[in-house]
Each structure stands twice: as C-alpha cells, then as structure tokens.
Design a protein around this motif. Structure first.
Motif, PDB file in Angstrom:
ATOM      1  N   THR A   1      -3.081   3.755   5.839  1.00 19.39           N
ATOM      2  CA  THR A   1      -2.234   2.740   5.211  1.00 19.39           C
ATOM      3  C   THR A   1      -2.602   1.340   5.669  1.00 19.39           C
ATOM      4  O   THR A   1      -2.895   0.448   4.859  1.00 19.39           O
ATOM      5  CB  THR A   1      -0.756   3.017   5.523  1.00 19.39           C
ATOM      6  OG1 THR A   1      -0.428   4.334   5.071  1.00 19.39           O
ATOM      7  CG2 THR A   1       0.148   2.008   4.825  1.00 19.39           C
TER       8      THR A   1
ATOM      9  N   ILE B   1       0.870   5.964   1.032  1.00 20.96           N
ATOM     10  CA  ILE B   1       2.319   5.802   1.182  1.00 20.96           C
ATOM     11  C   ILE B   1       3.056   6.937   0.484  1.00 20.96           C
ATOM     12  O   ILE B   1       4.014   7.505   1.026  1.00 20.96           O
ATOM     13  CB  ILE B   1       2.758   4.437   0.631  1.00 20.96           C
ATOM     14  CG1 ILE B   1       2.215   3.314   1.517  1.00 20.96           C
ATOM     15  CG2 ILE B   1       4.284   4.353   0.535  1.00 20.96           C
ATOM     16  CD1 ILE B   1       2.460   1.919   0.970  1.00 20.96           C
TER      17      ILE B   1
ATOM     18  N   PRO C   1       5.414   8.981   3.293  1.00 17.56           N
ATOM     19  CA  PRO C   1       6.236   7.771   3.412  1.00 17.56           C
ATOM     20  C   PRO C   1       6.695   7.471   4.845  1.00 17.56           C
ATOM     21  O   PRO C   1       6.628   6.307   5.266  1.00 17.56           O
ATOM     22  CB  PRO C   1       7.423   8.064   2.485  1.00 17.56           C
ATOM     23  CG  PRO C   1       6.906   9.060   1.509  1.00 17.56           C
ATOM     24  CD  PRO C   1       5.940   9.909   2.287  1.00 17.56           C
TER      25      PRO C   1
ATOM     26  N   SER D   1       3.712   6.134   6.953  1.00 16.70           N
ATOM     27  CA  SER D   1       3.269   4.845   6.428  1.00 16.70           C
ATOM     28  C   SER D   1       4.276   3.754   6.761  1.00 16.70           C
ATOM     29  O   SER D   1       3.903   2.621   7.067  1.00 16.70           O
ATOM     30  CB  SER D   1       3.070   4.940   4.915  1.00 16.70           C
ATOM     31  OG  SER D   1       2.018   5.832   4.606  1.00 16.70           O
TER      32      SER D   1
END
Length: 488
Positions: A404, A456, A460, A463
């Motif tokens: 990320t 992402i 999630p 990230s």
C-alpha cells in the motif's frame, strides 16, 4: 533555476548551525552538488564521525547486481501460486506477469532518468525532497523505516525461516530464526559498502543459478504441457477485472525493489552512467527470469496444480528429479532470501543517513564509522526495525502492509519527474530520458494508483494501519522542525 539554489532552497531556515551543509562539487562543472557536513563535526570517541564521506567504490556490475538483488527475493518462488489463486487460466496467469514486467520496465526508465538528474545519496528520498518539500521526503523515509523496506525485509526473513525449518528440521519459531539472520546481516553490512556489495553479489549469482536450475530441470524432466484452454474463465466481467487487480498485488511485490539501488548512488564511482544502465539491465534481466519461472510452473503443474500449492518451485523440482530436487530448490530459495536481505541492509540505511545529514533525523544516524565509512547506526536501526516487524505478523499480512505505502510513493516519485523537468533541475547534465514521456510516465502513475486500490481492497485493516503510520510522520516532522528551531 540553478541546481545549487534548488538543493538548498528548503533548508537555510530549518537546519541548526551544526547541520548546515557545505556545497562541494564532486565532478565536472554542472554535476549535482554533494552535501558534506561541516568539518567542525568531531568523532564521538567510538570511531563514529560526520566529517568523512562515503567511499565511491561501486561500478556497473555492482549496480546491476544491486538492482537485481533488490527485486529477486523469495517472492518469485512463492507468488506464482498466489497469482493462480486469483486468476485461473494460463493466459491470465502469464499475462499478469507480463503486465508486471512492463510495469517494472516503465519504472526502470523513470528511475534511470531521475538517477541522472539527481545522483546523490538517498535516491528516491532525494527526488521527493527536491521535487516537493522536505516534509514529503521525511514521510517517505519514515514509511521506508516503519513499513515499506522494513516490511519487505521482514516478510522475506519469515519465508527464509520457513524454508530453513523444512531443510533442517529445527523446532525454532520462525520469528526467532528471522531475527538471528537479520542480526547477522546487520553485522556484515557494518563492514562497509564494498563488503556488503560483494556478499549480496555472490548471493545474486546463486539466485540466478537456482532459477536457471529450476527452469532447465523443470522444462527437461518435469513433464506436463500447456493445454489449450479458454483465455478467460469465467467470461469477462467486473469480477474477473477485480481478480486481475487482486493478482497484481503479489506480482507488484515480486517485481518491486529496483528503486533501492538508487539509495547507494553516493557510493558509486559514476552514478549517472552506471546507475541508469544498471537499472535498465537489472530490471530486464529479472523480467526474463520471472517469465521463465512462471512458464515452467504452468507447464509442469498446470493451473489447477499451481492453484493448489503454496510451494510451486519445490513442487516443480520434485516432479522433475524427486524429493532431492525439492530439497535443492529449498536450499536455493533460502540462499536467495539471504541475498535479498543483504541487499536491503546495504541500501535502505543510506536513506536514514541522508535524512540525518539534512537535519531531519537523529544526528548519530548521519555519522559514519571511520574504519568502514558505513553508516553503522543507520544499519543497526534498520536491522532492529525489521526484527520487530518480522515478529509481529505473517507473510501475507506483511505483503499487503508493505504494498500500500510502497506504491503510493512509487506514484509520487514518478510524478516528481514532471516537476523536475519543468524546473529544469539536472537538465544540463541528464544523460537519459524516459521514452514516451509524458504518456508512459502517466500510465505508470495510474498503474501505481490501481495497485494501491487493489491492496486496500484485499486487506483493509493492514492497509489502514500502514496509511496511519505514514500520515503520523507529518506531525512528527513539524514537531521535529519546531524542536530543532527551539534548540538553536
């Protein structure tokens, strides 16, 4: 704008007197000015001083090996199956790796021009500082230490540990093995750039030999063949597009790392010539190796077998020459991971060193050991940070954690080329220009944005943590600047 003016435009009001740099030409007229701290700096009694400069002792071979060494770690031996988990036809699997190779070559072209414009210690950190602002460069260095470079090192160290346990049968925890290896490589790289470069070059040659052995034995003795299958399965849809984006995450991880060679530009005899050539030669060589590995994995295992395994390289060698072949490739993989870690320990600390020389990090990090002229404190800091992250998560978690932030800075660094060209920074001595600019550079930036989005979506929480760490650098930077001003 004059280059010397551009170099110093951000710093006169920000750096305390002890850190005010002197501009010193290290080449012919027009060469980029190199920073050296005031000769008033003194040794701390332990052989550490800021008054000496790094030795310029690395050439084209070193540059090429460092570029390749920064890319080829354990990812190529594990990620063919990671891609096959997400897309399931030979066309898509190989197509993703071809696309990743094109992306890596775009990056090599961009970084090659940047290296000829600003051939100083710190590489990508330097490009961001001169194109944007020291705060942006500080965020990059912060992210490099806490997320991107350190995260990649930790992930590879964990992979080494798993192969080491499989080969030796020891009952140690993966984190313990990873920590021991990182400590050992920290010590080796404290001996200097030449020692570190020689060690990682040997490991790189061994990696090439391991990959060549995998391809030759797999193709000659592994059996199997690529059967005619539909190009897409299922037919094209938004779901297939999302799978392609998800598959690009491990491919991006496997191809990433060419930029780290720019960190040691200050220790190359002719950074403009050797680094730009080394970037192009090194990335092209890695693309060829990676495509060969994926072709032989598909030929021997087929898409279903590749999807079902987590150790594709070992499975190919087992199919080719039996259990002993799997042990050989496991040993080769373990050696290759050591090489990647050695390269990382050689390159990344030079960014922290450059930050300290700019007055944006602890002064001790900007000092060299008189005997080896290596930034020993910076190297030990890198080793400790990698150990901490290696002990905190698994390979899959660290992968998304690292991608990320890494690709956010890829996008920003590539975009910095527009700024540097517009400001004519380094234009009088540039020896390489990106083919197809601005279109290829724009496509590279957009591809980076797409990979960040896929990372992402894939993870999630990780990230979010990575982005939070990156953004946390801004208040630290401004507090640091305020503290330094108050200390003047």
């Amino acid at each position: 704008m004059e280059q010397g003016d551009n170099v110093s435009r951000f710093r006169n009001s920000e750096i305390p007197p002890a850190f005010v740099p002197q501009l010193r030409d290290y080449g012919s007229a027009g060469d980029f000015a190199e920073f050296t701290l005031s000769e008033r700096s003194e040794s701390n009694g332990l052989g550490m001083t800021a008054a000496i400069k790094p030795r310029r002792q690395l050439g084209l071979f070193d540059a090429t090996m460092i570029v390749m060494g920064g890319i080829v770690g354990a990812g190529i031996f594990a990620n063919p199956s990671e891609v096959a988990h997400r897309v399931h036809t030979p066309f898509l699997i190989l197509g993703i790796w071809v696309l990743g190779g094109v992306f890596a070559m775009w990056g090599a072209f961009i970084w090659a021009e940047l290296a000829t414009r600003l051939p100083g210690t710190g590489g990508q950190y330097l490009y961001l500082r001169e194109a944007y602002h020291p705060a942006v460069a500080f965020v990059y260095g912060w992210g490099l230490l806490l997320v991107t470079q350190t995260g990649g090192m930790a992930a590879v160290a964990v992979i080494f540990a798993s192969y080491f346990r499989a080969l030796t049968g020891v009952g140690w925890n993966d984190s313990v093995i990873a920590a021991v290896v990182l400590l050992g490589l920290t010590g080796i790289n404290c001996l200097g750039a030449r020692a570190g470069s020689n060690v990682q070059s040997v490991f790189m040659l061994l990696r090439i030999a391991a990959i060549a052995g995998l391809v030759v034995f797999g193709f000659a003795l592994g059996g199997g063949s690529l059967k005619s299958e539909p190009l897409l399965a299922p037919p094209f849809s938004l779901g297939v597009l999302a799978s392609i984006g998800s598959a690009m995450v491990p491919v991006a991880f496997a191809y990433g790392g060419w930029q780290t060679a720019t960190f040691v530009a200050g220790e190359m005899r002719d950074a403009r010539r050797d680094l730009s050539r080394g970037l192009l030669m090194g990335v092209a060589g890695v693309v060829a190796l990676y495509l060969a590995v994926n072709f032989v994995c598909l030929r021997v295992l087929g898409p279903p077998g590749l999807n079902a395994t987590t150790t594709p390289a070992s499975d190919v060698m087992r199919a080719a020459i039996g259990p002993r072949g799997a042990q050989w490739i496991a040993a080769g993989i373990a050696i290759s991971t050591l090489g990647f870690l050695s390269q990382s320990m050689l390159t990344a600390p030079r960014v922290y060193y450059a930050m300290a020389r700019d007055g944006l990090f602890f002064a001790s990090v900007g000092k060299l050991w008189q005997r080896s002229r290596a930034p020993v404190i910076a190297i030990m800091l890198q080793g400790l940070a990698a150990i901490v992250i290696a002990c905190s998560g698994t390979y899959g978690q660290i992968l998304n954690f690292e991608v990320t932030v890494d690709f956010i800075f890829f996008a920003m660094t590539a975009a910095s080329l527009f700024v540097l060209r517009r400001g004519q920074i380094g234009s009088d001595t540039v020896t390489f220009r990106v083919p197809g600019h601005p279109f290829t550079t724009t496509l590279f930036v957009l591809a980076c944005v797409g990979i960040v989005g896929s990372a992402i979506v894939a993870s999630p929480p990780n990230s979010a943590i990575a982005l939070g760490i990156m953004l946390a650098a801004l208040p630290v930077y401004y507090y640091w600047r305020k503290f330094r001003r108050a200390d003047r």
